[in-house]
Design an enzyme around this catalytic site. Structure first.
Site, PDB file in Angstrom:
ATOM      1  N   HIS A   1       0.848  -1.188   0.000  1.00 15.56           N
ATOM      2  CA  HIS A   1       0.000   0.000   0.000  1.00 15.56           C
ATOM      3  C   HIS A   1       0.888   1.244   0.000  1.00 15.56           C
ATOM      4  O   HIS A   1       1.974   1.243   0.593  1.00 15.56           O
ATOM      5  CB  HIS A   1      -0.931   0.009   1.220  1.00 15.56           C
ATOM      6  CG  HIS A   1      -2.197  -0.757   0.981  1.00 15.56           C
ATOM      7  ND1 HIS A   1      -2.981  -1.252   2.006  1.00 15.56           N
ATOM      8  CD2 HIS A   1      -2.830  -1.115  -0.171  1.00 15.56           C
ATOM      9  CE1 HIS A   1      -4.042  -1.875   1.501  1.00 15.56           C
ATOM     10  NE2 HIS A   1      -3.960  -1.807   0.186  1.00 15.56           N
TER      11      HIS A   1
ATOM     12  N   ASP B   1       1.061   4.091   1.473  1.00 15.92           N
ATOM     13  CA  ASP B   1       1.554   4.770   2.673  1.00 15.92           C
ATOM     14  C   ASP B   1       2.678   4.006   3.376  1.00 15.92           C
ATOM     15  O   ASP B   1       3.178   4.454   4.407  1.00 15.92           O
ATOM     16  CB  ASP B   1       0.411   5.062   3.653  1.00 15.92           C
ATOM     17  CG  ASP B   1      -0.376   3.833   4.064  1.00 15.92           C
ATOM     18  OD1 ASP B   1      -0.320   2.821   3.342  1.00 15.92           O
ATOM     19  OD2 ASP B   1      -1.071   3.874   5.098  1.00 15.92           O
TER      20      ASP B   1
ATOM     21  N   HIS C   1       1.159   3.925  13.459  1.00 13.61           N
ATOM     22  CA  HIS C   1       0.220   3.895  12.331  1.00 13.61           C
ATOM     23  C   HIS C   1      -1.160   4.417  12.740  1.00 13.61           C
ATOM     24  O   HIS C   1      -2.179   3.756  12.600  1.00 13.61           O
ATOM     25  CB  HIS C   1       0.109   2.473  11.768  1.00 13.61           C
ATOM     26  CG  HIS C   1      -0.435   2.436  10.359  1.00 13.61           C
ATOM     27  ND1 HIS C   1       0.222   2.987   9.299  1.00 13.61           N
ATOM     28  CD2 HIS C   1      -1.573   1.907   9.843  1.00 13.61           C
ATOM     29  CE1 HIS C   1      -0.464   2.796   8.195  1.00 13.61           C
ATOM     30  NE2 HIS C   1      -1.567   2.151   8.497  1.00 13.61           N
TER      31      HIS C   1
END
Length: 308
Positions: free
Chosen positions: A64, A66, A269
């Site tokens: 992904h 990010d 996160h």
């Protein structure tokens, strides 16, 4: 031997002015290992004055954006210095395609070997002097893995006073005993290592878990970690959203830390819905389950000492 973790970014989904995307650098003596490389990774490396040129290997949880958008810059920066050692990159399927496509589209000048290895099953992916790094499966919206760095047991402490009592002269014979070999003393008597060396001492364990729904099996994988860096993206009340997006709440992350009997756990996160002041809600809920939970922040340094 020194070991410390540097939080280069602690945010999820999108960078904020005060929060880069998820990335952690682990330094073990002269070795440097990067876990994920979100946007802003280079900025924190520079601000912390870390020797990014010496990164041995990069471990990617999943592809992904990010978690990987900071990697192309790292690859290109490493070409600005004389580097001959290969850079290893590990990750689940698609990581090789991402690296190769980035190199082609950006027309990267790379003057050192890049070795990309895709993880298709759990197990040891990297080994070094006295340690190994192991991957294990997580459950996210695409294939995702967690990692642990585990040191081998260390020899027990050598007792010089006892060695002298047993008439073993200081020098090479002491070294042999410390390496587990028996020796003969001045009187011709055999002396075994266990007579002057204590029991083996455990090494340290670092674990990195991000972008996964809660799985009881994670606790088994990170069992006994000296430091667990674990996502805790949402607060109570967002359980349905966490389940839908296959993420965890901070309380679920704390449950893993408690069940795994880890020494310390740092949350990471965070959802961008929480500003820095609101992160205390995540912390309070985690500490209700696991009191040693802490919030990580960008450019935080966490030492991982031996436990004697």
């Amino acid at each position: 031997m020194n070991m410390e973790a540097f939080i280069l970014g602690c945010g999820g989904m999108m960078p904020l002015p005060y929060r880069h995307l998820t990335s952690v650098l682990l330094r073990r003596d002269g070795d440097l290992f990067l876990f994920d490389g979100g946007e802003g990774t280079q900025v924190s490396l520079r601000r912390l004055n870390l020797k990014w040129k010496k990164i041995n290997a990069i471990f990617v949880s999943h592809t992904h954006a990010d978690h990987v958008t900071g990697l192309p810059g790292i690859l290109m920066l490493s070409s600005q210095v004389d580097r001959t050692e290969p850079l290893y990159i590990f990750g689940p399927p698609k990581i090789a395609e991402y690296i190769e496509t980035s190199r082609k589209v950006l027309d990267m000048y790379i003057n050192y070997p890049i070795v990309v290895k895709e993880i298709t099953e759990p197990g040891i992916v990297y080994e070094g002097d006295g340690f190994y790094i192991r991957s294990f499966p997580l459950e996210h919206t695409k294939t995702c893995v967690g990692y642990t760095l585990e040191e081998l047991d260390r020899p027990g402490e050598f007792n010089p006073e006892e060695a002298e009592k047993l008439k073993i002269p200081k020098g090479p014979l002491w070294g042999k005993l410390q390496r587990g070999e028996s020796v003969v003393n001045e009187d011709g008597i055999e002396i075994k290592p266990e007579q002057v060396v204590g029991k083996n001492r455990s090494g340290r364990k670092f674990s990195f878990v991000t972008d996964t729904m809660y799985l009881p099996s994670i606790a088994k994988e990170v069992k006994g970690s000296d430091l667990l860096i674990c996502e805790g993206m949402f607060a109570d009340g967002c359980e349905d959203q966490a389940k839908e997006k296959k993420h965890m709440t901070s309380r679920q992350a704390a449950t893993i830390a408690r069940d795994a009997d880890v020494l310390r756990m740092g949350l990471i996160h965070y959802s961008p819905r929480y500003n820095d002041k609101e992160l205390n809600v995540l912390l309070e809920q985690a500490q209700q389950v696991y009191p040693e939970a802490r919030l990580t922040k960008d450019r935080m340094r966490i030492e991982i000492p031996y436990v004697e």
